[in-house]
Write a protein that holds these residues in place. Structure first.
Motif, PDB file in Angstrom:
ATOM      1  N   THR A   1       2.792   1.077  -8.747  1.00 14.29           N
ATOM      2  CA  THR A   1       1.513   0.230  -9.017  1.00 14.29           C
ATOM      3  C   THR A   1       1.504  -0.026 -10.752  1.00 14.29           C
ATOM      4  OG1 THR A   1       0.712   1.422  -6.823  1.00 14.29           O
ATOM      5  CG2 THR A   1      -0.888   0.263  -8.861  1.00 14.29           C
ATOM      6  N   VAL A   2       1.482   0.887 -11.436  1.00 14.00           N
ATOM      7  CA  VAL A   2       0.808   0.939 -12.535  1.00 14.00           C
ATOM      8  C   VAL A   2       2.263  -0.192 -13.977  1.00 14.00           C
ATOM      9  CG1 VAL A   2       1.518   1.784 -14.841  1.00 14.00           C
ATOM     10  CG2 VAL A   2      -0.027   2.602 -13.093  1.00 14.00           C
TER      11      VAL A   2
ATOM     12  N   ASP B   1       3.473   1.423  -1.986  1.00 16.76           N
ATOM     13  CA  ASP B   1       3.748   2.089  -3.368  1.00 16.76           C
ATOM     14  C   ASP B   1       3.973   3.091  -4.020  1.00 16.76           C
ATOM     15  OD1 ASP B   1       5.411  -0.449  -3.877  1.00 16.76           O
ATOM     16  OD2 ASP B   1       4.024  -1.610  -3.848  1.00 16.76           O
ATOM     17  N   SER B   2       3.927   3.582  -5.177  1.00 21.16           N
ATOM     18  CA  SER B   2       3.593   4.860  -5.397  1.00 21.16           C
ATOM     19  C   SER B   2       2.898   4.758  -6.616  1.00 21.16           C
ATOM     20  CB  SER B   2       4.915   6.132  -6.077  1.00 21.16           C
ATOM     21  OG  SER B   2       5.445   5.301  -7.105  1.00 21.16           O
ATOM     22  N   ALA B   3       2.275   5.986  -7.078  1.00 18.40           N
ATOM     23  CA  ALA B   3       1.309   5.387  -8.386  1.00 18.40           C
ATOM     24  C   ALA B   3       1.961   4.123  -9.930  1.00 18.40           C
ATOM     25  CB  ALA B   3       0.750   6.126  -8.692  1.00 18.40           C
TER      26      ALA B   3
ATOM     27  N   THR C   1       1.160  -0.959   0.162  1.00 17.17           N
ATOM     28  CA  THR C   1      -0.297  -0.262   0.170  1.00 17.17           C
ATOM     29  C   THR C   1       0.864   1.231   0.471  1.00 17.17           C
ATOM     30  OG1 THR C   1      -0.131  -0.035   2.460  1.00 17.17           O
ATOM     31  CG2 THR C   1      -1.903  -0.963   1.333  1.00 17.17           C
TER      32      THR C   1
END
Length: 67
Positions: free
Chosen positions: A19-20, A14-16, A12
């Motif tokens: 995540t992408v 992790d940066s965006a 949770t």
């Protein structure tokens, strides 16, 4: 390494962007499978030349022959 392992072991924190990047292999696989099913659903012409020549190729060939 499996794409799902990257997604399941995500954090949770992790940066965006991370995540992408974690979802990228899974999304690429899903798009590839969908494209495969789309290509399988296309009709197959009886004449193999229809794969490579457009519908009005005969008319174009006649015009280039000077007829």
């Amino acid at each position: 390494m499996s794409g799902w392992a990257l997604v399941v072991n995500g954090s949770t924190q992790d940066s965006a962007m991370v995540t992408v990047l974690r979802w990228l292999p899974v999304a690429t696989g899903a798009i590839t499978v969908a494209a495969g099913f789309f290509l399988l659903s296309l009709p197959v012409p009886e004449d193999p030349e229809d794969f490579f020549l457009p519908d009005d190729a005969d008319g174009e060939l006649e015009r280039t022959d000077g007829k």
